[in-house]
Design a protein around this motif. Structure first.
Motif, PDB file in Angstrom:
ATOM      1  N   GLY A   1       1.211  -1.741   0.116  1.00  0.00           N
ATOM      2  CA  GLY A   1      -0.469   0.087   0.238  1.00  0.00           C
ATOM      3  C   GLY A   1       0.633   0.933   0.450  1.00  0.00           C
ATOM      4  N   GLU A   2       1.520   1.100   1.137  1.00  0.00           N
ATOM      5  CA  GLU A   2       2.635   2.367   1.299  1.00  0.00           C
ATOM      6  C   GLU A   2       3.881   2.812  -0.410  1.00  0.00           C
ATOM      7  N   HIS A   3       3.807   1.674  -0.823  1.00  0.00           N
ATOM      8  CA  HIS A   3       5.464   1.746  -2.473  1.00  0.00           C
ATOM      9  C   HIS A   3       4.150   2.344  -2.764  1.00  0.00           C
ATOM     10  N   ARG A   4       2.727   1.336  -3.500  1.00  0.00           N
ATOM     11  CA  ARG A   4       1.718   2.814  -4.173  1.00  0.00           C
ATOM     12  C   ARG A   4       1.467   3.885  -3.970  1.00  0.00           C
ATOM     13  N   ARG A   5       1.589   4.570  -2.950  1.00  0.00           N
ATOM     14  CA  ARG A   5       1.826   5.650  -2.233  1.00  0.00           C
ATOM     15  C   ARG A   5       2.529   6.591  -2.499  1.00  0.00           C
ATOM     16  N   GLY A   6       3.476   6.224  -3.347  1.00  0.00           N
ATOM     17  CA  GLY A   6       5.336   6.983  -3.619  1.00  0.00           C
ATOM     18  C   GLY A   6       6.046   6.920  -2.382  1.00  0.00           C
ATOM     19  N   LYS A   7       5.937   6.361  -1.225  1.00  0.00           N
ATOM     20  CA  LYS A   7       6.538   6.261   0.370  1.00  0.00           C
ATOM     21  C   LYS A   7       7.601   6.309  -0.071  1.00  0.00           C
ATOM     22  N   ARG A   8       9.333   6.198   0.776  1.00  0.00           N
ATOM     23  CA  ARG A   8       9.960   5.759   0.039  1.00  0.00           C
ATOM     24  C   ARG A   8      10.244   4.473   2.007  1.00  0.00           C
ATOM     25  N   LEU A   9      11.029   2.940   1.300  1.00  0.00           N
ATOM     26  CA  LEU A   9      10.708   2.158   2.116  1.00  0.00           C
ATOM     27  C   LEU A   9      11.822   1.327   2.569  1.00  0.00           C
ATOM     28  N   MET A  10      12.410   0.828   2.729  1.00  0.00           N
ATOM     29  CA  MET A  10      13.864   0.160   2.971  1.00  0.00           C
ATOM     30  C   MET A  10      13.560  -0.902   4.018  1.00  0.00           C
ATOM     31  N   ILE A  11      14.021  -2.320   2.864  1.00  0.00           N
ATOM     32  CA  ILE A  11      13.751  -3.543   3.797  1.00  0.00           C
ATOM     33  C   ILE A  11      14.908  -3.788   3.834  1.00  0.00           C
ATOM     34  N   PHE A  12      14.995  -4.313   4.804  1.00  0.00           N
ATOM     35  CA  PHE A  12      15.675  -5.002   5.652  1.00  0.00           C
ATOM     36  C   PHE A  12      16.544  -6.390   5.643  1.00  0.00           C
ATOM     37  N   ALA A  13      17.536  -7.217   5.482  1.00  0.00           N
ATOM     38  CA  ALA A  13      17.292  -8.492   5.495  1.00  0.00           C
ATOM     39  C   ALA A  13      18.776  -9.301   5.959  1.00  0.00           C
ATOM     40  N   ASN A  14      18.951 -10.663   6.489  1.00  0.00           N
ATOM     41  CA  ASN A  14      19.973 -10.692   7.338  1.00  0.00           C
ATOM     42  C   ASN A  14      20.827 -11.349   6.385  1.00  0.00           C
ATOM     43  N   THR A  15      20.557 -12.071   5.393  1.00  0.00           N
ATOM     44  CA  THR A  15      21.262 -12.941   4.707  1.00  0.00           C
ATOM     45  C   THR A  15      21.255 -12.657   3.073  1.00  0.00           C
ATOM     46  N   LEU A  16      22.038 -12.217   1.991  1.00  0.00           N
ATOM     47  CA  LEU A  16      22.186 -12.441   0.520  1.00  0.00           C
ATOM     48  C   LEU A  16      21.449 -13.111   0.406  1.00  0.00           C
ATOM     49  N   ALA A  17      20.683 -13.989   0.642  1.00  0.00           N
ATOM     50  CA  ALA A  17      19.973 -15.112   0.562  1.00  0.00           C
ATOM     51  C   ALA A  17      18.491 -15.111   0.729  1.00  0.00           C
ATOM     52  N   SER A  18      18.010 -14.075   1.697  1.00  0.00           N
ATOM     53  CA  SER A  18      17.248 -13.568   2.328  1.00  0.00           C
ATOM     54  C   SER A  18      17.414 -12.369   1.340  1.00  0.00           C
ATOM     55  N   CYS A  19      17.811 -11.245   1.277  1.00  0.00           N
ATOM     56  CA  CYS A  19      17.410 -10.355   0.251  1.00  0.00           C
ATOM     57  C   CYS A  19      17.150 -10.322  -0.721  1.00  0.00           C
ATOM     58  N   ARG A  20      18.171 -11.383  -1.221  1.00  0.00           N
ATOM     59  CA  ARG A  20      17.603 -11.660  -2.729  1.00  0.00           C
ATOM     60  C   ARG A  20      15.890 -12.399  -3.368  1.00  0.00           C
ATOM     61  N   ALA A  21      15.916 -13.429  -2.415  1.00  0.00           N
ATOM     62  CA  ALA A  21      14.733 -13.424  -2.198  1.00  0.00           C
ATOM     63  C   ALA A  21      13.254 -12.631  -1.762  1.00  0.00           C
ATOM     64  N   ALA A  22      13.842 -11.798  -1.534  1.00  0.00           N
ATOM     65  CA  ALA A  22      12.903 -11.326  -0.800  1.00  0.00           C
ATOM     66  C   ALA A  22      12.280  -9.598  -2.376  1.00  0.00           C
ATOM     67  N   ASP A  23      13.690  -9.693  -2.791  1.00  0.00           N
ATOM     68  CA  ASP A  23      13.697  -9.177  -4.219  1.00  0.00           C
ATOM     69  C   ASP A  23      12.552  -9.420  -4.631  1.00  0.00           C
ATOM     70  N   HIS A  24      13.007 -10.907  -5.524  1.00  0.00           N
ATOM     71  CA  HIS A  24      12.679 -11.595  -6.669  1.00  0.00           C
ATOM     72  C   HIS A  24      11.171 -12.099  -5.814  1.00  0.00           C
ATOM     73  N   PHE A  25      11.164 -11.785  -4.523  1.00  0.00           N
ATOM     74  CA  PHE A  25       9.443 -12.127  -4.424  1.00  0.00           C
ATOM     75  C   PHE A  25       9.377 -10.377  -4.813  1.00  0.00           C
ATOM     76  N   LEU A  26       9.423  -9.528  -4.450  1.00  0.00           N
ATOM     77  CA  LEU A  26       7.907  -8.775  -4.718  1.00  0.00           C
ATOM     78  C   LEU A  26       8.379  -7.765  -6.089  1.00  0.00           C
ATOM     79  N   SER A  27       9.061  -8.752  -7.074  1.00  0.00           N
ATOM     80  CA  SER A  27       9.796  -7.662  -8.140  1.00  0.00           C
ATOM     81  C   SER A  27       8.175  -8.666  -8.622  1.00  0.00           C
ATOM     82  N   GLU A  28       8.110 -10.104  -8.837  1.00  0.00           N
ATOM     83  CA  GLU A  28       6.768 -10.564  -9.121  1.00  0.00           C
ATOM     84  C   GLU A  28       5.637 -10.485  -9.160  1.00  0.00           C
ATOM     85  N   ARG A  29       5.667  -9.625  -8.289  1.00  0.00           N
ATOM     86  CA  ARG A  29       4.173  -9.000  -7.520  1.00  0.00           C
ATOM     87  C   ARG A  29       3.980  -7.931  -7.937  1.00  0.00           C
ATOM     88  N   GLY A  30       4.896  -6.831  -9.317  1.00  0.00           N
ATOM     89  CA  GLY A  30       4.340  -6.212 -10.197  1.00  0.00           C
ATOM     90  C   GLY A  30       4.965  -4.784  -9.370  1.00  0.00           C
TER      91      GLY A  30
END
Length: 672
Positions: A312-341
């Motif tokens: 919701g906040e992303h579609r309203r133009g807010k700046r969000l930072m998403i933190f992960a503990n590992t590279l694998a977790s960071c890549r998984a979150a990035d890939h999942f959100l990209s697939e959802r548009g």
């Protein structure tokens, strides 16, 4: 921690970790296919958290002119829109300007303006020395050395220095891993006042004779805690040894957002006389930030919950930072959100430098454009001054320690702005999340918290006096049976001795009867120094108070008219009385319930020489329930000082007493 409930089971709001403030995560409408709602506990850090720690501390000055900053530097600050100093700037600038020989430690939360807090006095001191006929800028010989842990941080420090140099007229350069050695060598061959760089690259230039430390007057370690955490300790100590062993040693300024063990050890070992300048917000939540903790329900998809938080906040133009503990977790979150548009940008150590810079530039785009979601590791948590405002920080993976939590959450609510922090809390994160939440509610520092249940927070630890007292109690309990062996130990645990079920000086006197609650009483009394079933003190017989003796059916606290002997069916005590009296009697006979001396019959009190009495007797015979001294038969009570079924003076167990009467069961012990 409560689990997230399905949408159809929202009768009660969910609470995490027994919070005082429970709030729904508003503004999000999850699609119908999702089975969980967003509810958790929220803690808002008010502006009062940034108030001065000491009641008598002065407020921050309203202008830099009051701090002693020159007009040229004030003009440079005005060009950047800075007119009022922050708390750390108000404390550090005058201290560094007035005391020009001591080493300093500047500690404040992220985003508090620490870069200007040390650059302003350093540049002003260099310019004053130059105007006074001192050292001037030379090639390969910087006069001030600023060290930072990352390329991004050193580049930002250089930008701040360049902004000041337009008005103050000094030269600065940077050396880090972001460019080749040849181009940096050309910069070092020009006259130089301030050199900014990473420790490893500075040492490489020094080893190749591109750089000399002879003219360095001050060395600054920015983000000192991060440098030691990332393994730059040997390089940092080598540089410090070089600049501090000169004929004119350079002064040192340490700058940090947290006081870690490594930083404290460095101060203790190498800078014992270092002056420390700290702010009241150190290690605490930043004022203006709202911290929300979302519990993960069992069998829930963590990526789906992340999508609900940020969509919701992303579609309203807010700046969000998403933190992960590992590279694998960071890549998984990035890939999942990209697939959802959703538009994303990845920022971690495996991303090339140029791509990281491009991602940061895109994230800090001008208002009006929709910035991407910045999915990153802790590489983006420290030392970065992101242009623009970060509206929301999301901990997709909960930080492993409170220091990382402080650095991550410091990306938002900077320089007096407001911000939000949302953390997804799994089962393994509950202990640390609970303690962080409680510390935020109480306004306590977070740096000493631990995720180990055995390590209590500082405010929950017992005092030193309490620990000493409990140690003495344990020691006394351990040695309570010391010196008691063999038959003596057996006797203490059986029917006799001092180990009755209840103790105290409320027993049945020196020849107490049964069921007494008072002290020095005979018979079933509740009071003190009473004989018979009395409730009062110093009363004899079944009276409730007073000094009454052998009153006929007397219950009040008055002196009975008929005392003496011969009372029948009296509740008081009698001397020589007979009949079914409930008091105590001397020489009385019959079924008395009190205590009697020399009495006979089935008395319930104590008797001396009496038979078949229920109290305690001296010399009594027959089947008495009290204890007997020298008595025979199967007695159940205690002897002198004992009583059955009540607290005694020694002890008053069911069969306890000094020299327990009758035939208590004992184990046969053989001694060789």
């Amino acid at each position: 921690m409560s689990a997230l409930r399905p949408l159809g089971c929202l009768a009660r709001p969910l609470a995490l970790l027994r919070p005082r403030l429970v709030a729904k995560f508003a503004g999000l409408r999850p699609p119908a296919r999702r089975a969980h709602s967003l509810a958790g506990s929220s803690v808002t850090v008010r502006a009062a958290a940034a108030a001065p720690a000491a009641a008598g501390q002065r407020e921050a000055p309203a202008s830099f002119g009051v701090l002693g900053v020159t007009a040229e530097l004030q003009a440079a600050l005005a060009e950047k829109g800075i007119s009022e100093p922050t708390e750390i700037q108000a404390a550090a600038v005058p201290a560094l300007l007035h005391d020009r020989s001591s080493d300093f430690m500047l500690a404040s939360h992220t985003g508090s303006g620490k870069t200007l807090a040390y650059l302003l006095p350093v540049v002003q001191i260099l310019k004053e020395s130059e105007l006074a006929g001192g050292a001037t800028a030379k090639s390969r010989r910087p006069r001030a050395l600023v060290l930072g842990p990352t390329r991004e941080l050193t580049d930002q420090i250089l930008q701040v220095a360049k902004a000041l140099s337009h008005a103050a007229k000094f030269r600065s350069a940077v050396v880090n891993g972001g460019s080749d050695m040849g181009g940096q060598r050309e910069q070092l061959e020009r006259p130089l006042d301030v050199l900014v760089g990473t420790p490893q690259r500075v040492m490489q230039h020094a080893e190749k004779s591109h750089l000399y430390y002879g003219d360095v007057e001050v060395v600054v370690l920015d983000e000192a805690d991060t440098m030691f955490d990332r393994g730059f300790g040997p390089e940092v100590k080598a540089i410090l040894a070089a600049v501090r062993t000169k004929p004119e040693p350079a002064r040192c300024v340490l700058v940090s957002a947290t006081m870690t063990k490594a930083v404290r050890k460095l101060i203790e070992d190498d800078f014992p006389g270092m002056r420390q300048v700290e702010t009241s917000s150190l290690h605490r939540g930043v004022a203006g930030a709202r911290h929300t903790f979302l519990p993960m329900p069992p069998n829930a998809n963590k990526l789906d919950l992340l999508l609900q938080v940020v969509e919701g906040e992303h579609r309203r133009g807010k700046r969000l930072m998403i933190f992960a503990n590992t590279l694998a977790s960071c890549r998984a979150a990035d890939h999942f959100l990209s697939e959802r548009g959703l538009q994303t940008a990845c920022y971690h150590g495996d991303v090339p430098v140029e791509e990281r810079r491009a991602a940061m530039t895109e994230f800090a785009a001008a208002d009006g454009e929709r910035p991407p979601l910045l999915v990153c590791t802790d590489l983006a948590a420290r030392g970065l001054d992101i242009p623009g405002r970060v509206d929301h920080v999301v901990n997709f993976d909960f930080p492993l320690n409170p220091i990382d939590y402080l650095h991550r959450t410091g990306r938002t609510a900077r320089a007096g702005a407001t911000g939000r922090i949302t953390s997804l809390v799994t089962k393994g994160d509950r202990v640390l999340a609970e303690r962080i939440e409680e510390a935020l509610q109480r306004g306590l520092p977070l740096d000493a918290l631990s995720s180990d249940r055995a390590v209590l927070p500082q405010h929950m630890r017992p005092k030193k006096e309490t620990l000493q007292r409990k140690g003495l109690e344990r020691k006394a309990e351990k040695h309570s049976n010391k010196g008691v062996r063999g038959a003596g130990r057996v006797e203490r645990t059986s029917s006799g001795g001092k180990s009755g079920t209840s103790g105290g000086k409320g027993g049945a006197g020196k020849s107490g009867g049964s069921g007494s609650f008072g002290g020095k009483s005979s018979g079933g009394s509740f009071g003190g120094k009473s004989s018979g079933g009395s409730f009062g003190g110093k009363s004899s017989g079944g009276s409730f108070g007073g000094k009454s003796s052998d009153g006929n059916k007397s219950f009040g606290g008055f002196k009975s008219e008929s005392s003496g002997s011969g009372g029948s069916k009296s509740y008081g005590s009698s001397k020589g009385g007979n009949g079914g009296s409930y008091g105590s009697s001397k020489g009385g006979s019959g079924s008395s319930y009190g205590s009697s001396k020399g009495g006979s019959g089935s008395s319930y009190g104590s008797s001396k020489g009496g038979s078949s009495s229920y109290g305690s007797s001296k010399g009594g015979s027959g089947s008495s329930y009290g204890g007997s001294k020298g008595g025979s038969g199967s007695s159940f009570g205690s002897g002198r000082g004992g009583s059955s079924g009540g607290p005694g003076r020694g002890s008053a167990g069911p069969a306890g007493g000094r020299g327990g009467g009758g035939k208590p069961r004992q184990r046969q012990t053989k001694f060789k």
